[in-house]
Design an enzyme around this catalytic site. Structure first.
Site, PDB file in Angstrom:
ATOM      1  N   CYS A 187       0.869  -1.184   0.000  1.00 44.54           N
ATOM      2  CA  CYS A 187       0.000   0.000   0.000  1.00 44.54           C
ATOM      3  C   CYS A 187       0.900   1.227   0.000  1.00 44.54           C
ATOM      4  CB  CYS A 187      -0.918  -0.008   1.212  1.00 44.54           C
ATOM      5  SG  CYS A 187      -1.942   1.471   1.360  1.00 44.54           S
TER       6      CYS A 187
ATOM      7  N   CYS B 218      -5.145   5.994  -3.598  1.00 43.47           N
ATOM      8  CA  CYS B 218      -4.415   4.721  -3.665  1.00 43.47           C
ATOM      9  C   CYS B 218      -3.045   5.014  -4.262  1.00 43.47           C
ATOM     10  CB  CYS B 218      -5.180   3.706  -4.514  1.00 43.47           C
ATOM     11  SG  CYS B 218      -4.308   2.122  -4.693  1.00 43.47           S
TER      12      CYS B 218
END
Length: 294
Positions: free
Chosen positions: A91, A227
């Site tokens: 991530c 993201c």
């Protein structure tokens, strides 16, 4: 100088972090004494209404396969879980939050250091201290794969390109007659063929030269405000499609702010953006936890 949160007697086991409004529950567990299973992740992420959970744990205490075979693996491992309890390899926004967390807690002193993730080693550089930290992450290589998929969204069928940034992405550049903000992402778009292990889906609108806007439907979460790996995948796909080999930085606008994507001297991609730390506060239920059986 030690901050209040870097002193052992004032450290909280659970806290909060945000990176372009990707929100995380942070667990301070260097020795890995706590169990982190799907049920525990949902228990933590649900009341906080966050996108995921990040556990700060020393690599040697986790014994995770990605670090095996490395002669000198990084001291710290980012143990990241999606809000629905599933394990994620990587991530990008989470790594920025994690870097700020480690420095704020006094676990690291150098402004450039390595972090172990399930996608491999990531080098981070803390450019500015908090309260709004600014961190650059070495994202490694991005691979634009040959697979194309048909993505159905808002009753339109669009072509998507697969990109691997340590985790899977499908990038869809929108035609001029389809507005990014009018897409219905309340439900996951259909894909054909359906990837075996799922994928994160990015929808992209061009705003200018090396400047795009993006929305994302994240695997295991739903639509999120940002993201980091997705922004990286978008730039990799568009630069390849347009034959842009300049390695000049791109701006990517997400709903949670702005990210900068670039390349280092070795051709690996970089992600730069803000991160903030704070206290954990209860909110709404995390997406997917109410159906998850652990």
């Amino acid at each position: 100088m030690a901050t209040a949160s870097s002193r052992p007697e004032t450290r909280k086991a659970l806290s909060y972090a945000s990176a372009t409004k990707n929100d995380f529950v942070m667990i301070d567990d260097p020795a890995g004494r706590g169990e982190l299973n799907s049920a525990r992740v949902c228990e933590l992420a649900g009341p906080a209404g966050t996108d995921g959970v990040i556990r700060a744990i020393r690599t040697r205490c986790l014994g995770d396969p990605p670090s095996k075979g490395l002669e000198n693996p990084p001291e710290w491992f980012m143990d990241y879980r999606n809000a629905d309890g599933t394990i994620a390899q990587m991530c990008g926004n989470g790594v920025r939050a994690y870097a700020a967390f480690l420095m704020d807690r006094g676990y690291v002193q150098d402004r450039v250091f390595d972090v172990m993730t399930r996608a491999g080693v990531r080098t981070v550089e803390v450019l500015e201290d908090g309260p709004v930290w600014r961190v650059r992450v070495g994202m490694g290589p991005a691979t634009v794969e040959g697979t194309t998929r048909i993505v159905r969204v808002s009753d339109r069928f669009l072509e998507g390109t697969d990109v691997n940034v340590g985790n899977p992405h499908t990038v869809v550049e929108l035609p001029e007659n389809l507005e990014l903000e009018k897409l219905d992402l309340t439900e996951r778009p259909d894909l054909e063929p359906e990837p075996e292990n799922g994928t994160n889906i990015e929808f992209v609108e061009t705003k200018g030269k090396r400047h795009v806007a993006m929305r994302v439907f994240e695997r295991g979460v739903g639509e999120t405000l940002s993201c980091g790996t997705g922004a990286t995948a978008v730039v990799a796909a568009l630069a390849a499609a347009r034959g842009d080999e300049t390695r000049e930085p791109w701006r990517v606008d997400v709903r949670g702010g702005r990210l900068e994507i670039g390349w280092d001297a070795y051709g690996n991609m970089t992600l730069t953006g803000p991160a903030e730390l704070g206290d954990l506060k209860a909110g709404g239920p995390a997406r997917g936890c109410e159906e998850h059986e652990g």
